[in-house]
Motif scaffolding. Structure first.
Motif, short mmCIF file in Angstrom:
data_model
loop_
_atom_site.label_atom_id
_atom_site.label_comp_id
_atom_site.label_asym_id
_atom_site.label_seq_id
_atom_site.Cartn_x
_atom_site.Cartn_y
_atom_site.Cartn_z
N ASN A 58 -8.61 5.04 3.49
CA ASN A 58 -8.79 5.94 2.56
C ASN A 58 -9.75 5.43 1.33
OD1 ASN A 58 -6.95 4.24 1.33
ND2 ASN A 58 -5.22 5.45 1.18
N SER B 57 6.40 -7.71 -0.89
CA SER B 57 5.25 -6.52 -0.75
C SER B 57 4.22 -7.27 -0.64
CB SER B 57 5.24 -5.47 -1.70
OG SER B 57 4.49 -4.32 -1.32
N MET C 257 0.64 -7.91 0.87
CA MET C 257 -0.62 -7.38 1.82
C MET C 257 -0.86 -8.77 2.59
SD MET C 257 -2.80 -5.86 -1.18
CE MET C 257 -3.96 -5.32 -0.17
N GLY D 158 -9.90 2.35 -0.34
CA GLY D 158 -9.61 1.46 -1.24
C GLY D 158 -7.95 1.33 -1.49
N PHE D 159 -7.43 0.73 -2.63
CA PHE D 159 -6.28 0.38 -3.13
C PHE D 159 -5.77 1.89 -3.78
CE2 PHE D 159 -7.87 -3.81 -4.00
CZ PHE D 159 -7.98 -4.13 -2.67
N GLN D 160 -5.54 2.83 -3.00
CA GLN D 160 -5.13 4.34 -3.45
C GLN D 160 -3.90 4.19 -3.92
OE1 GLN D 160 -7.42 6.01 -3.92
NE2 GLN D 160 -9.00 5.81 -2.48
N ILE D 161 -2.99 3.42 -3.32
CA ILE D 161 -1.84 3.68 -4.05
C ILE D 161 -1.49 2.99 -5.60
CG2 ILE D 161 -0.41 1.27 -3.34
CD1 ILE D 161 1.33 4.59 -3.49
N GLY E 236 -3.16 -0.19 5.52
CA GLY E 236 -4.17 0.50 4.79
C GLY E 236 -5.44 -0.36 5.00
N ASP E 237 -6.75 0.38 4.32
CA ASP E 237 -7.84 -0.35 4.49
C ASP E 237 -7.88 -1.80 3.81
OD1 ASP E 237 -7.82 1.39 2.50
OD2 ASP E 237 -9.82 1.94 2.73
N GLY E 238 -7.46 -1.66 2.83
CA GLY E 238 -7.51 -2.73 1.73
C GLY E 238 -6.57 -3.78 2.35
N THR E 239 -5.42 -3.58 2.92
CA THR E 239 -4.65 -4.75 3.52
C THR E 239 -5.17 -5.34 4.82
OG1 THR E 239 -2.57 -3.44 2.53
CG2 THR E 239 -2.10 -4.85 4.49
N GLY F 66 0.73 -1.01 0.12
CA GLY F 66 -0.01 -0.01 -0.07
C GLY F 66 0.81 1.25 -0.11
N GLY F 67 0.41 2.28 0.39
CA GLY F 67 0.91 3.57 0.38
C GLY F 67 1.94 3.75 1.56
C1 LIG Z 1 -1.22 -10.11 -1.70
C2 LIG Z 1 -1.20 -8.85 -2.41
N1 LIG Z 1 -2.23 -8.49 -3.32
C3 LIG Z 1 -2.02 -7.46 -4.28
C4 LIG Z 1 -0.94 -6.51 -4.14
C5 LIG Z 1 -1.00 -5.59 -4.92
N2 LIG Z 1 -1.28 -4.01 -4.08
C6 LIG Z 1 -0.07 -3.29 -3.74
S1 LIG Z 1 -0.53 -2.22 -2.86
C7 LIG Z 1 -2.33 -2.66 -3.10
C8 LIG Z 1 -3.39 -1.69 -2.47
C9 LIG Z 1 -3.29 -1.76 -0.86
O1 LIG Z 1 -4.48 -0.85 -0.50
P1 LIG Z 1 -4.30 -0.27 1.08
O2 LIG Z 1 -3.83 -1.12 1.92
O3 LIG Z 1 -5.74 0.33 1.35
O4 LIG Z 1 -3.31 0.84 0.99
P2 LIG Z 1 -3.37 2.29 -0.01
O5 LIG Z 1 -2.95 1.84 -1.37
O6 LIG Z 1 -4.81 2.82 -0.05
O7 LIG Z 1 -2.35 3.06 0.90
C10 LIG Z 1 -2.26 -3.68 -3.73
C11 LIG Z 1 -3.68 -4.08 -4.31
C12 LIG Z 1 -0.17 -6.69 -3.15
N3 LIG Z 1 1.21 -6.19 -2.92
N4 LIG Z 1 -0.14 -7.86 -2.11
#
Ligand SMILES: Cc1ncc(C[n+]2csc(CCOP(=O)(O)OP(=O)(O)O)c2C)c(N)n1
Ligand SMILES: [Mg+2]
Length: 617
Positions: A492, A438, A440, A494-497, A464-467, A413-414
């Motif tokens: 934020n 990296s 998640m 979603g997957f904003q990065i 992040g919320d996605g993670t 994420g970011g």
């Molecule tokens: C297991 C896994 N799936 C997909 C990805 C690709 N990926 C990298 S960052 C990201 C989004 C992360 O979202 P969030 O945690 O909300 O952080 P934000 O981007 O909003 O800062 C994705 C899908 C990954 N790194 N690891």
């Protein structure tokens, strides 16, 4: 056979520099028909010195072991047992995370019957032409050592080999022993001496004197040298030696993700994070460098800006690495050695040769650092009216509250990129960034693993919320074991990065934000109302919701006094990012598109690639 594994692991030690510790002091496991009567029984009956921990998910237990190994600088790790089939394959992502990050972990997936009397048993893959293949063969490319134990006595050779690979800094990574479920419960007359205490020395390889001399000869010719410090500096525990070498010679130090915190005190040589997500000061120092000394780094794509970051004509590379393959990257003069020993030798030779970066260059770099700090201050220190808190402000607030002995973990994420740019480790808070895979979902279990090392400071897990949604469930494990971690969740929407990347490489937002379907059937409606604090509370965390710096400061202070898991949810501004490093990154937009925006982006990409990329072999 399973009892023998438990007994054996209970008496294995590792040692380096006179410091000795249990190599594998505990085992995680989720039981099923493949291991409940085998390793499950072994741990139940003989696990006095190999305590059992119960996770919620097999991938997570591997991540917990990796957090442990990372916080122990690879001197120790944990073991993980799973049942056959899905329990085993859930560990594959963990195995890849281990091997790519060069972190040790012992994986013990169960396998289907060696006798073949039954079959197919529950969860058995039936390969049409290779009857001896199971889903566990998927561990082979992900493991630094793999063995299938089809007779109990094979442990006599497999276990020592597993310990050797785990403790060898060159080879370490995931080690997998696949254990057929029937063999796990079989008897064998193991010799008594097999269970005698054994200590595995983690060796330090000395550098070749001729290589040191060659490196110094190159360095003497250089006017604008720079050091890139990677994770190897931590694994070698070479912090003091790095600082001494850099300060003696005046060479500035840029850190990779894994190397963040390699320079851990205020010093004019400290440039902070480098590469695609690094600081502009680091980017300028590297772009103008005529000599690059890489230390303990694989020089991965993010560090080299897809080989666009080394812009000076005739730049020379010297690379200290314990892994020969890494030391040879970019056509470097290789010093295949332990980082600490190589730095001691280099410092002596540099001093004898009178190597010192001249005052003008040092002043130039100091100017770039001041300029960058100023840019950051202007971006972070002002809250914009009508906007939610910026993630940069969140990090700065946490950084100011962190104390010596605390640690921060992040992986995707970011957050990792923002920490790479912003985090100041001089306050004594360790940074554990998993940016090799990296992955998640690494963060929460890895935080638990870091806590299991017995460290006393706070363990901050930044997600992040996605993670968070991908893997929140180990909060329950933290609750169960009173292993205190403090989650800071950046909400934020979603997957904003990735959305930001998409806007730069496609030109349109699609599939990255957490939005409802609109009337036209697109995922472009309102943001989904998800209550992350309520979710974390339901799993056992004490929770806070913070909207301002003051609320975050107060929540962090209260969380420090807690003994169980904590979660602080911060609503952050979705489309606000830190200033970029200016380092290019090779993510190719579509070569063919009906969309004029995407076509224009592609044209710019091709121009950039032609201008920026300089391949070094
Ligand atoms: C297991 C896994 N799936 C997909 C990805 C690709 N990926 C990298 S960052 C990201 C989004 C992360 O979202 P969030 O945690 O909300 O952080 P934000 O981007 O909003 O800062 C994705 C899908 C990954 N790194 N690891
Ligand atoms: Mg997010």
């Amino acid at each position: 056979m399973s009892q023998a594994i438990v007994d054996y692991l209970s008496v294995q030690y590792s040692a380096r520099d006179g410091q000795r510790q249990r190599l594998i002091p505990a085992m995680f496991g989720i039981f099923g028909h493949g291991n409940v009567a085998g390793l499950g029984q072994g741990l139940y009956e003989r696990g006095r010195d190999l305590p059992y921990y119960q996770p919620r998910n097999e991938q997570s237990m591997v991540h917990a072991a990796l957090g442990y190994a990372r916080a122990m600088n690879r001197r120790a790790t944990l073991a993980c047992t799973s049942s056959i089939g899905p329990g085993a394959t859930n560990m594959l992502t963990g195995a890849a995370t281990a091997t790519i990050n060069r972190l040790p972990v012992l994986l013990l997936p169960a396998d289907y019957y060696a006798t073949r009397h039954q079959g197919p048993v529950l969860q058995q893959l039936q390969h049409p032409t290779e009857a001896d293949v199971s889903v566990n063969d998927a561990f082979r490319p992900l493991s630094r050592f793999f063995d299938r134990i089809t007779r109990p006595e094979q442990l006599l050779t497999a276990l020592p080999e597993a310990m050797r690979v785990l403790t060898d800094p060159v080879e370490t990574g995931a080690v997998t022993l696949s254990l057929p479920q029937d063999i796990q419960t079989e008897a064998y007359g193991f010799p008594r001496h097999f269970f005698a205490e054994r200590t595995w020395a983690i060796e330090r390889r000395a550098p070749d004197a001729a290589r040191i001399a060659e490196a110094i000869a190159l360095l003497r010719e250089a006017e604008r040298p720079v050091i890139i410090a990677g994770g190897g500096v931590h694994y070698s525990e070479a912090w003091t030696e790095l600082l001494a070498f850099a300060e003696t010679t005046g060479i500035p130090v840029v850190e990779t993700f894994a190397g963040r915190g390699a320079i851990r005190q205020e010093s004019p040589v400290r440039l902070g994070g480098g590469g695609v997500s690094g600081t502009r000061a680091a980017a300028r120092a590297v772009a103008t460098a005529d000599f690059v000394l890489a230390i303990g780094t694989r020089l991965a794509d993010f560090t080299t800006g897809s080989q666009g970051v080394f812009a000076a004509e005739g730049v020379r590379f010297v690379s200290i690495n314990i892994v020969s393959r890494d030391a040879h990257r970019l056509g470097a003069l290789p010093i295949v050695a332990d980082a600490r020993l190589a730095l001691v030798a280099l410092r002596e030779a540099a001093r004898a040769a009178g190597v010192r970066v001249d005052e003008a260059r040092r002043a130039e770099i100091a100017g770039w650092c001041a300029e960058w700090e100023d840019t950051l201050r202007r971006e972070i220190d002002v809250d914009r009216p009508g906007e939610r808190m910026a993630q940069g402000a969140l990090i700065r607030t946490l950084n100011a509250q962190a104390r010596p002995g605390d640690c921060v973990l992040s992986a995707a994420g970011g957050f990792p990129g923002d920490l790479q740019k912003l985090w100041d480790p001089t306050g004594g808070c360790d940074l554990f960034l998993e940016f090799g895979y990296s992955c998640m979902g690494w963060e929460i279990p890895a935080g638990i693993g870091a806590r299991m090392t017995g460290r006393s400071g706070e363990v901050y897990v930044l997600v992040g919320d996605g993670t968070y949604l991908m893997n929140p469930t180990e909060i329950v494990t933290a609750l169960q074991e009173r292993l205190k971690i403090t989650l800071v969740i950046s909400d934020n929407h979603g997957f904003q990065i990735i959305r930001n990347l998409q806007m730069g490489r496609v030109g349109h937002s699609f599939g990255n934000e957490f939005r409802a379907r609109d009337r036209a059937g697109h995922l472009a409606g309102d943001y989904l109302p998800v209550d992350y604090a309520a979710n974390a509370a339901s799993l056992g965390a004490r929770v806070w919701r913070a909207h301002t710096r003051e609320e975050l400061r107060a929540a962090l202070a209260e969380a420090r006094a807690e003994t169980g898991p904590c979660a602080i949810v911060v609503e952050t501004e979705p489309h606000r990012y830190l200033p970029d490093s200016g380092v290019w990154w090779d993510i190719a937009p579509a070569e063919v598109s009906d969309d004029p925006t995407t076509r224009e982006i592609r044209e710019r990409y091709e121009r950039d690639r032609a201008e920026r990329q300089r391949l070094h072999y």
